[in-house]
Design an enzyme around this catalytic site. Structure first.
Site, PDB file in Angstrom:
ATOM      1  N   ASN A  99       4.244 -29.830  79.429  1.00  0.00           N
ATOM      2  CA  ASN A  99       2.953 -30.522  79.459  1.00  0.00           C
ATOM      3  C   ASN A  99       3.053 -31.981  79.018  1.00  0.00           C
ATOM      4  O   ASN A  99       2.738 -32.347  77.898  1.00  0.00           O
ATOM      5  CB  ASN A  99       1.905 -29.772  78.617  1.00  0.00           C
ATOM      6  N   ASP A 308       8.559 -26.118  67.630  1.00  0.00           N
ATOM      7  CA  ASP A 308       7.315 -26.609  68.220  1.00  0.00           C
ATOM      8  C   ASP A 308       7.063 -28.066  67.823  1.00  0.00           C
ATOM      9  O   ASP A 308       5.947 -28.458  67.465  1.00  0.00           O
ATOM     10  CB  ASP A 308       6.144 -25.728  67.793  1.00  0.00           C
ATOM     11  N   GLY A 327      -0.516 -30.597  65.545  1.00  0.00           N
ATOM     12  CA  GLY A 327       0.932 -30.570  65.660  1.00  0.00           C
ATOM     13  C   GLY A 327       1.626 -31.521  64.715  1.00  0.00           C
ATOM     14  O   GLY A 327       1.019 -32.461  64.189  1.00  0.00           O
TER      15      GLY A 327
END
Length: 425
Positions: A99, A308, A327
């Protein structure tokens, strides 16, 4: 030139290859491990000697999924800076989420990523989008992408259209590629920014019910009962989620699962600082969730720890907690901080942590991990658990600085990395 690594603690080597304390020597020639023994004296002329006393040597770490900004958001992170951050953190392979501005849903997008995997640097392995543009409406050309070298398939975001799930599982099953799905009911989650409960209420943060995760996991598992495709469940964050996965594995469903590393270290009680780098999606769990996740990892119910890595610019993150994009970065920080939290405190062995960051991610991805064995490519990480360093923008290889450890001193640093050539994978 040959290289001899002397007297490191060898994390995954066979017992007969090390001394009583677990130390040994490793000889590398032309990118191959050619000898492992408690002590090696017979070596080629002009061999470089690396004294690794007190350090730990193990196979290169593998990250299941992380993000770059390239293409489209290069100030956050480029692929080159992501590789540099991965190398500094001990990772030899990183699953790259699809993405970005140009979504990885075409053969050309795969080729652009693979083009950078030309030297002995950490390899970026492209996840390809399940749906065109990660919009959750129309399936990508999964077969074509699999042949072009896709690591597996994920949108990196929840798929809201559950009607697609059965068709997706049917299409993906014969491809023998991992489907990584993030179960989250977006309607239930709404606009929440913290796990629902007393802490969110006290801090005035809009809550996200655990049901947003658990109902989505339950739905996904029912589909897998009907169509047993290989599925990896991403970003597990709740105690009930761990229990549902435990039950699924007891039924021998073909599922694996991972937790993002920050969910093992923080919970809702840490949000009192309103640090935007603690804003995650799914949000940090309550203390009971964090404990269940730690136990799930120790038991193997949660197969692996994912980094991540989610880089953002200073301007993007320097806002109020609820306005910050979710994030944080982590490739350079995860090994030392997880080591100090779990290994130094004797909750986990060094081998357990290494498995969660290497062997188990490889299993989830149907890859062969690096090995501390002779006659295999040298894909290795040397880690010094005693080195202390300051987490500053100048000391990080990542372009981003969004981490709750910004400005702090941490202990543990990767000394050296031996990454494989693409042809050796």
């Amino acid at each position: 030139m040959a290289e001899l690594i002397k007297q490191a603690f060898l994390v995954t080597a066979a017992a007969e290859l090390v001394d009583a304390e677990g130390r040994g020597d490793v000889l590398i020639e032309e990118g191959q491990i050619v000898a492992i023994a408690p002590s090696i004296n017979d070596r080629p002329p002009e061999t470089a000697i690396l004294d690794a006393s007190g350090q730990f040597l193990g196979p290169g770490l593998i990250d299941l999924y992380s993000q770059s900004g390239e293409p489209g958001h290069e100030p956050r992170e480029t692929r080159d800076s992501l590789r540099a951050a991965a190398a500094a953190g001990g990772f030899t392979r990183v699953g790259l989420l699809p993405n970005t501005n140009i979504v990885t849903d075409s053969v050309e997008a795969i080729a652009a990523i693979q083009k950078g995997n030309t030297s002995s640097l950490p390899q970026l392995l492209p996840w390809c989008a399940i749906t065109l543009g990660t919009q959750g409406e129309q399936l990508s050309e999964l077969g074509e992408l699999a042949e072009a070298g896709a690591l597996g398939f994920t949108d990196g975001v929840p798929i809201a259209n559950t009607a697609l799930l059965r068709r997706l599982l049917e299409y993906a099953r014969p491809l023998q590629k991992t489907l990584a799905l993030w179960p989250c009911d977006l309607q239930v989650a709404g606009g929440g920014v913290a796990r629902e409960g007393a802490d969110a209420l006290r801090l005035g943060l809009v809550g996200v019910s655990a049901i947003a995760e658990t109902t989505a996991i339950a739905t996904l598992l029912e589909y897998i009962v009907e169509v047993p495709a290989r599925v990896h469940i991403m970003r597990v964050s709740t105690a009930r989620g761990v229990e549902l996965i435990r039950q699924a594995k007891a039924r021998n469903l073909p599922v694996t699962a991972s937790v993002a590393w920050h969910h093992l270290l923080f919970d809702t009680q840490d949000l009192e600082t309103y640090n935007p780098s603690l804003r995650h999606s799914p949000p940090l769990g309550r203390p009971a969730d964090r404990q269940a996740l730690i136990e799930g990892v120790a038991e193997g119910v949660i197969d692996a720890i994912a980094i991540d890595h989610s880089p953002y610019t200073y301007e993007e993150k320097t806002v109020s907690f609820d306005a910050a994009p979710p994030g944080a970065i982590g490739l350079e920080l995860a090994l030392p901080i997880l080591w100090q939290t779990f290994v130094e405190t004797r909750q986990w062995s060094a081998l357990r942590l290494w498995e969660c960051l290497c062997d188990r991610p490889a299993k989830c991805l149907n890859l062969t991990p690096g090995k501390l064995e002779i006659n295999v490519p040298a894909e290795l990480t040397l880690f010094d658990p005693h080195a202390r360093w300051n987490v500053t923008a100048q000391n990080l290889k990542s372009l981003a600085y969004n981490t709750p450890w910004a400005g702090k001193t941490i202990q543990g640093k990767v000394s050296k990395l031996w990454a494989p050539r693409p042809a050796d994978l």
